[in-house]
Scaffold this active site. Structure first.
Site, PDB file in Angstrom:
ATOM      1  N   HIS A 239       0.824  -1.214   0.000  1.00  0.00           N
ATOM      2  CA  HIS A 239       0.000   0.000   0.000  1.00  0.00           C
ATOM      3  C   HIS A 239       0.863   1.270   0.000  1.00  0.00           C
ATOM      4  O   HIS A 239       0.690   2.146  -0.841  1.00  0.00           O
ATOM      5  CB  HIS A 239      -0.891   0.030   1.249  1.00  0.00           C
ATOM      6  CG  HIS A 239      -1.772  -1.168   1.421  1.00  0.00           C
ATOM      7  ND1 HIS A 239      -2.969  -1.332   0.752  1.00  0.00           N
ATOM      8  CD2 HIS A 239      -1.635  -2.266   2.191  1.00  0.00           C
ATOM      9  CE1 HIS A 239      -3.528  -2.472   1.118  1.00  0.00           C
ATOM     10  NE2 HIS A 239      -2.738  -3.063   1.985  1.00  0.00           N
TER      11      HIS A 239
HETATM   12  O1  RIB Z   1      -4.885   0.492   4.945  1.00  0.00           O
HETATM   13  C1  RIB Z   1      -3.503   0.380   4.721  1.00  0.00           C
HETATM   14  C2  RIB Z   1      -2.767   1.431   5.469  1.00  0.00           C
HETATM   15  O2  RIB Z   1      -2.957   1.253   6.863  1.00  0.00           O
HETATM   16  C3  RIB Z   1      -1.247   1.369   5.262  1.00  0.00           C
HETATM   17  O3  RIB Z   1      -0.711   2.666   5.378  1.00  0.00           O
HETATM   18  C4  RIB Z   1      -0.785   0.540   6.404  1.00  0.00           C
HETATM   19  O4  RIB Z   1       0.569   0.838   6.783  1.00  0.00           O
HETATM   20  C5  RIB Z   1      -1.721   0.972   7.485  1.00  0.00           C
HETATM   21  O5  RIB Z   1      -1.202   2.177   8.048  1.00  0.00           O
END
Ligand code: RIB
Ligand code: CA
Length: 315
Positions: A239
């Site tokens: 992500h």
């Molecule tokens: O939903 C994914 C996000 O939430 C990413 O940034 C992960 O590191 C968590 O912070």
């Protein structure tokens, strides 16, 4: 070629560490500052992890600033089931001996944004609490940040509730203040980040490189990998690397201009990023884009090449 100055605001969890270690190796980028925020884990863990990951990357010179220990209004629930008790999937790495910065994230970010006269790109990859505080305390910061390339939200779906993605859900009030601030926002939500795969063969390849960065990758991703296996999902989704990679390679991503609003009052929809992407753009223009797709093979190769290069330094 002039490097793009970036600031990473992070709740230094497992995928945040991948994003930081990848960014360090991207020759198009210059990391001019990092700040920690509570999210996946406590601000204290996020601050320590960011320092330690940068030291592991050989970049103790990059300063890390402490930030918000809790969201503006909501009560935070850490994601320990994904990121472990320490934020790095319970992997242990050497602690940095870099000087401890005491200046707060929002002040350091403001000073750097002004110093760079509007050239600074900010990549928040955790809850947007620090960014919202910076805007509240230093309103003219909106004139000095070129764009916010954020990991957060989802035009469709969610991961912490059916409606909301973790970073926005953790602090929806901060997020709404950021989206309406006037700073251009490029939103890398679950729509695109759930396509940002490292497949099993990529995971095995990185884990086999035998350097400190790849060992951290191998030792920190176990929890999240097992959760994805239980949910019958392939590989890992990186992500937080999406906004970082986009900053250097915008042509690898598909974005759409639209209005983005954050639900802060909903009983079951709080934290949802509401966009007019599919309802003929009725919302006012907030200078935002939502990203829906990426060139996954090039994305994965860039991350693999970054991790491989940590072993080549010693040769
Ligand atoms: O939903 C994914 C996000 O939430 C990413 O940034 C992960 O590191 C968590 O912070
Ligand atoms: Ca994160």
């Amino acid at each position: 070629m002039r490097k793009i100055p970036i600031w990473i605001d992070t709740d230094t969890g497992v995928d945040d560490a991948v994003a930081i270690l990848t960014a360090v190796k991207m020759e198009e980028l210059e990391i001019v500052g990092v700040s920690a925020v509570a999210g996946n884990t406590s601000q204290e863990n996020a601050f320590r992890n960011a320092r330690d990951v940068l030291a592991l990357a050989g970049r103790k010179d990059i300063r890390v600033y402490p930030g918000a220990e809790k969201p503006l209004l909501r009560t935070l629930e850490y994601a320990e089931h994904v990121h472990g008790r320490n934020g790095l999937g319970n992997a242990e790495i050497e602690h940095s001996d870099a000087p401890i910065e005491e200046k707060k994230a929002w002040d350091a970010l403001y000073e750097k944004a002004r110093e760079l006269k509007g050239e600074l790109v900010v990549c928040p990859v955790g809850p947007l609490t620090n960014i919202a505080i910076a805007i509240a305390l230093h309103p003219d910061i909106v004139d000095y940040i070129k764009e916010l390339n954020i990991m957060g939200g989802a035009a469709d779906g969610g991961n912490v509730t059916p409606c909301a993605e973790f970073n926005i859900y953790a602090d929806p009030h901060a997020a709404e203040n950021v989206f309406k601030s006037g700073i251009p926002v490029n939103m890398f939500g679950l729509d695109v980040t759930m396509k940002a795969y490292l497949f099993d063969e990529d995971i095995a390849e990185i884990s086999s490189y035998g350097n400190k960065a790849s060992d951290l990758f191998r030792d920190s991703t176990g929890l999240v990998y097992r959760i994805r296996q239980q949910r019958k999902k392939q590989g890992l989704c990186e992500h937080d690397s999406c906004p970082i990679v986009y900053t250097a390679h915008p042509d690898w991503f598909e974005g759409h201009k639209c209005g983005i609003y954050v639900e802060t009052q909903g009983k079951i929809s709080t934290g949802k990023t509401v966009t007019d992407l599919w309802t003929d753009f009725k919302y006012e223009d907030r200078h935002c884009q939502v990203f829906l797709d990426l060139d996954q093979p090039r994305f994965a190769k860039l991350i693999k090449d970054a991790y491989k290069s940590y072993g080549e330094e010693n040769n």
